[in-house]
Design a protein around this motif. Structure first.
Motif, PDB file in Angstrom:
ATOM      1  N   TYR A  20      -2.671  10.644  -2.446  1.00 24.27           N
ATOM      2  CA  TYR A  20      -2.498   9.022  -1.646  1.00 24.27           C
ATOM      3  C   TYR A  20      -3.595   8.254  -3.546  1.00 24.27           C
ATOM      4  O   TYR A  20      -3.421   7.398  -4.439  1.00 24.27           O
ATOM      5  CB  TYR A  20      -2.980   7.438  -0.936  1.00 24.27           C
ATOM      6  CG  TYR A  20      -2.853   6.739  -1.007  1.00 24.27           C
ATOM      7  CD1 TYR A  20      -1.523   5.615  -1.714  1.00 24.27           C
ATOM      8  CD2 TYR A  20      -3.931   5.912  -0.457  1.00 24.27           C
ATOM      9  CE1 TYR A  20      -2.088   4.323  -1.538  1.00 24.27           C
ATOM     10  CE2 TYR A  20      -4.553   4.676  -0.429  1.00 24.27           C
ATOM     11  CZ  TYR A  20      -3.295   4.027  -0.979  1.00 24.27           C
ATOM     12  OH  TYR A  20      -3.296   2.713  -1.221  1.00 24.27           O
TER      13      TYR A  20
ATOM     14  N   TYR B 109       1.927   9.362   8.403  1.00 26.85           N
ATOM     15  CA  TYR B 109       2.260   9.012   9.126  1.00 26.85           C
ATOM     16  C   TYR B 109       2.224  10.334   9.818  1.00 26.85           C
ATOM     17  O   TYR B 109       2.456  11.810   8.485  1.00 26.85           O
ATOM     18  CB  TYR B 109       3.692   8.649   9.255  1.00 26.85           C
ATOM     19  CG  TYR B 109       3.806   7.413   9.284  1.00 26.85           C
ATOM     20  CD1 TYR B 109       3.888   6.263  10.122  1.00 26.85           C
ATOM     21  CD2 TYR B 109       2.773   6.840   8.113  1.00 26.85           C
ATOM     22  CE1 TYR B 109       3.941   5.459  10.685  1.00 26.85           C
ATOM     23  CE2 TYR B 109       3.016   5.823   7.377  1.00 26.85           C
ATOM     24  CZ  TYR B 109       3.828   4.709   8.931  1.00 26.85           C
ATOM     25  OH  TYR B 109       3.234   3.102   9.060  1.00 26.85           O
TER      26      TYR B 109
ATOM     27  N   GLY C  76       2.659   9.732   3.646  1.00 22.25           N
ATOM     28  CA  GLY C  76       1.485   8.345   3.528  1.00 22.25           C
ATOM     29  C   GLY C  76       2.318   7.620   3.325  1.00 22.25           C
ATOM     30  O   GLY C  76       3.101   7.570   2.571  1.00 22.25           O
TER      31      GLY C  76
ATOM     32  N   GLU D 107      -4.847  14.151   7.884  1.00 17.34           N
ATOM     33  CA  GLU D 107      -4.736  12.386   6.916  1.00 17.34           C
ATOM     34  C   GLU D 107      -6.091  12.591   5.322  1.00 17.34           C
ATOM     35  O   GLU D 107      -5.395  12.146   4.808  1.00 17.34           O
ATOM     36  CB  GLU D 107      -5.780  12.151   8.006  1.00 17.34           C
ATOM     37  CG  GLU D 107      -5.978  10.977   7.746  1.00 17.34           C
ATOM     38  CD  GLU D 107      -7.012   9.687   8.501  1.00 17.34           C
ATOM     39  OE1 GLU D 107      -6.368   7.779   8.124  1.00 17.34           O
ATOM     40  OE2 GLU D 107      -7.200  10.194   9.678  1.00 17.34           O
TER      41      GLU D 107
ATOM     42  N   ASN E 248       1.098   4.306   1.708  1.00 16.42           N
ATOM     43  CA  ASN E 248      -0.159   3.696   0.871  1.00 16.42           C
ATOM     44  C   ASN E 248      -0.976   4.432   1.797  1.00 16.42           C
ATOM     45  O   ASN E 248      -1.705   5.063   1.527  1.00 16.42           O
ATOM     46  CB  ASN E 248       0.001   2.165   1.018  1.00 16.42           C
ATOM     47  CG  ASN E 248       0.986   1.340   0.216  1.00 16.42           C
ATOM     48  OD1 ASN E 248       0.853   2.138  -0.742  1.00 16.42           O
ATOM     49  ND2 ASN E 248       1.486   0.316   0.700  1.00 16.42           N
ATOM     50  N   GLU E 249      -1.644   4.083   2.824  1.00 15.88           N
ATOM     51  CA  GLU E 249      -3.260   4.156   2.878  1.00 15.88           C
ATOM     52  C   GLU E 249      -2.478   4.764   4.643  1.00 15.88           C
ATOM     53  O   GLU E 249      -3.629   4.886   5.789  1.00 15.88           O
ATOM     54  CB  GLU E 249      -4.559   3.243   3.269  1.00 15.88           C
ATOM     55  CG  GLU E 249      -4.992   3.313   2.281  1.00 15.88           C
ATOM     56  CD  GLU E 249      -6.121   2.498   2.222  1.00 15.88           C
ATOM     57  OE1 GLU E 249      -7.434   2.967   1.805  1.00 15.88           O
ATOM     58  OE2 GLU E 249      -5.952   1.086   1.979  1.00 15.88           O
ATOM     59  N   ASP E 250      -1.238   4.549   5.210  1.00 18.17           N
ATOM     60  CA  ASP E 250      -0.912   4.747   5.947  1.00 18.17           C
ATOM     61  C   ASP E 250      -0.760   6.586   6.207  1.00 18.17           C
ATOM     62  O   ASP E 250       0.286   6.641   5.829  1.00 18.17           O
ATOM     63  CB  ASP E 250      -0.152   3.993   7.186  1.00 18.17           C
ATOM     64  CG  ASP E 250      -0.751   2.002   6.889  1.00 18.17           C
ATOM     65  OD1 ASP E 250      -2.117   2.205   7.613  1.00 18.17           O
ATOM     66  OD2 ASP E 250      -0.046   1.240   7.164  1.00 18.17           O
TER      67      ASP E 250
END
Length: 455
Positions: free
Chosen positions: A132, A9, A3, A125, A5-7
């Motif tokens: 995070y 992958y 991750g 996720e 930030n809030e993304d």
């Protein structure tokens, strides 16, 4: 998963991760921080794929921090930082996301080519998002990621260090209590034992009903503020009988027990703390009886074992230290932490603050038993091998001298903390022996019929 930030992958192979990290390093060439929950576990796979340097570990494989050289990542273990599972982090820190427990079937065999369902992607996720948002919580206090302490006990250690930095009276009291004799230091290591966690063998494998459970609140902090501890360097003496012990002194003893046998269904002496045992009989690691054994213990443990076992003893070595309450500054620090935690308990809107203060309060014990003088742990990044190099007596003595000058706690205090707390709990076990089902450090579970007056 990784991750930013809030993304979040996703990738399925090591090559995909390498490619992603390469592109990330091109965009941000300076040093970056990567947090892995339980890095000690993941490291065993990653070390075969990536090159690591500056690996910091308490023991072999117990990685706290490392540096991923090819991609300029400082890697920190968020499990050591929080001392909490991913599942518990949202509850402790009131996070806006939760770990999706139970949504992933670990019995399925998956390869990098196995299609994943929406539920499986969501499970992955949320693991990243929990971590995070936990880091965001820490940044509310520490502002930058490099300032977040590596361990949960490091947070409260830092506060006490800042508080006592210019308190020369406190420093002098600690200085007097830190031992610099390598032999005494080794004896303290041998005498240190944690909490008592054990079942009563007469109930093992039975299904029981109507069980009562009693918890001792804040067992270790209570001991820290209420009991007296070693306050000077240990000195050797020639005492050979426990009756000659002075109640105003602490004693560190190497003792040989002969014809030792537990008086109770519960047994208390751990075989792992014995130097050798002849003719031993055991209850899941606890000594029921033995013809002969040798161990190193505190005077608190010595008195308890004399009450819990029939035995003959021979004191082989005995060292004494002055006994006094811990420095007033430290006691007030503990009490302030208790007040801060208690004031926030149950207050609406203060759940996060309460959790943080509670974690700090619970870390007081961990801080008091932290042994900063450890064997050297080396990781060979080329071979992927670990090596633990024991310190020589000369190296230990040098480190102890350095510790004496800069320390703000004495390891001997930690040895007596657990001894006192065990004694408080296990004295109840002696009184209720055949009613005790299970003990766990500061709690005790009992079947019906026990004497409630004991509590």
């Amino acid at each position: 998963m990784l991750g930013i930030n809030e993304d979040v992958y996703y990738g399925r192979t090591w090559d995909e991760l390498k490619e992603f990290l390469f592109k990330l390093n091109q965009d941000i060439p300076e040093k970056k921080y990567l947090f892995i929950h339980n890095q000690a576990f993941e490291f065993q796979f990653m070390k075969s794929v990536f090159k690591f340097e500056d690996v910091s570990a308490r023991k072999s494989h117990k990685v706290m921090t490392s540096f991923m050289t090819d991609y300029n990542f400082i890697v920190k273990c968020s499990y050591f930082m929080s001392n909490s599972s991913l599942e518990n982090l949202p509850k402790i820190f009131n996070l806006p996301v939760k770990k999706l427990v139970g949504d992933l079937d670990y019995n399925l065999i998956r390869t990098p080519a196995t299609p994943l369902t929406e539920e499986e992607f969501a499970y992955c996720e949320n693991d990243i998002l929990v971590l995070y948002h936990y880091i965001l919580r820490e940044l509310e206090t520490y502002e930058t990621v490099k300032n977040i302490p590596t361990t949960s006990t490091g947070k409260v250690r830092r506060e006490l260090q800042d508080l006592t930095r210019t308190n020369f009276k406190y420093k002098r009291l600690v200085y007097n209590a830190v031992n610099t004799d390598p032999h005494v230091y080794n004896m303290l290591i041998q005498a240190f034992a944690g909490g008592y966690t054990h079942s009563n063998y007469i109930y093992t494998d039975d299904i029981l009903e109507n069980i009562d459970s009693y918890d001792e609140t804040s067992a270790y902090p209570y001991v820290l503020v209420a009991y007296k501890f070693p306050s000077s360097e240990f000195k050797k003496c020639r005492i050979r009988k426990i009756e000659d012990f002075n109640k105003d002194l602490c004693y560190l003893v190497r003792v040989r027990f002969k014809n030792i046998k537990s008086k109770y269904y519960n047994s208390f002496l751990s075989m792992s703390k014995c130097r050798y045992i002849k003719g031993g009989k055991y209850d899941n690691g606890r000594v029921i009886e033995a013809l002969e054994l040798e161990t190193t213990i505190t005077d608190v443990d010595f008195r308890f074992l004399l009450d819990a076992y029939n035995l003959e003893y021979e004191i082989l070595e005995c060292y004494w230290s002055n006994k006094r309450l811990l420095p007033k500054t430290f006691i007030n620090f503990i009490l302030d932490k208790y007040v801060s935690k208690t004031k926030l308990k149950g207050v609406e809107g203060k759940e996060v603050e309460y959790s943080k203060e509670k974690n700090k309060f619970n870390s007081l014990y961990g801080m008091s038993v932290t042994n900063t003088i450890r064997d050297e742990v080396k990781f060979d990044s080329d071979l992927g091998l670990w090596e633990e190099i024991p310190l020589t007596n000369e190296e230990i003595e040098k480190k102890l001298q350095q510790e004496k000058k800069k320390s703000f706690l004495s390891f001997a205090w930690g040895v007596w903390v657990t001894a006192y707390a065990r004694d408080n709990l296990l004295r109840r076990v002696l009184e209720l022996d055949d009613y005790v089902v299970y003990c766990d450090t500061d709690s005790i579970k009992l079947v019906e019929g026990y004497d409630k007056e004991v509590f």
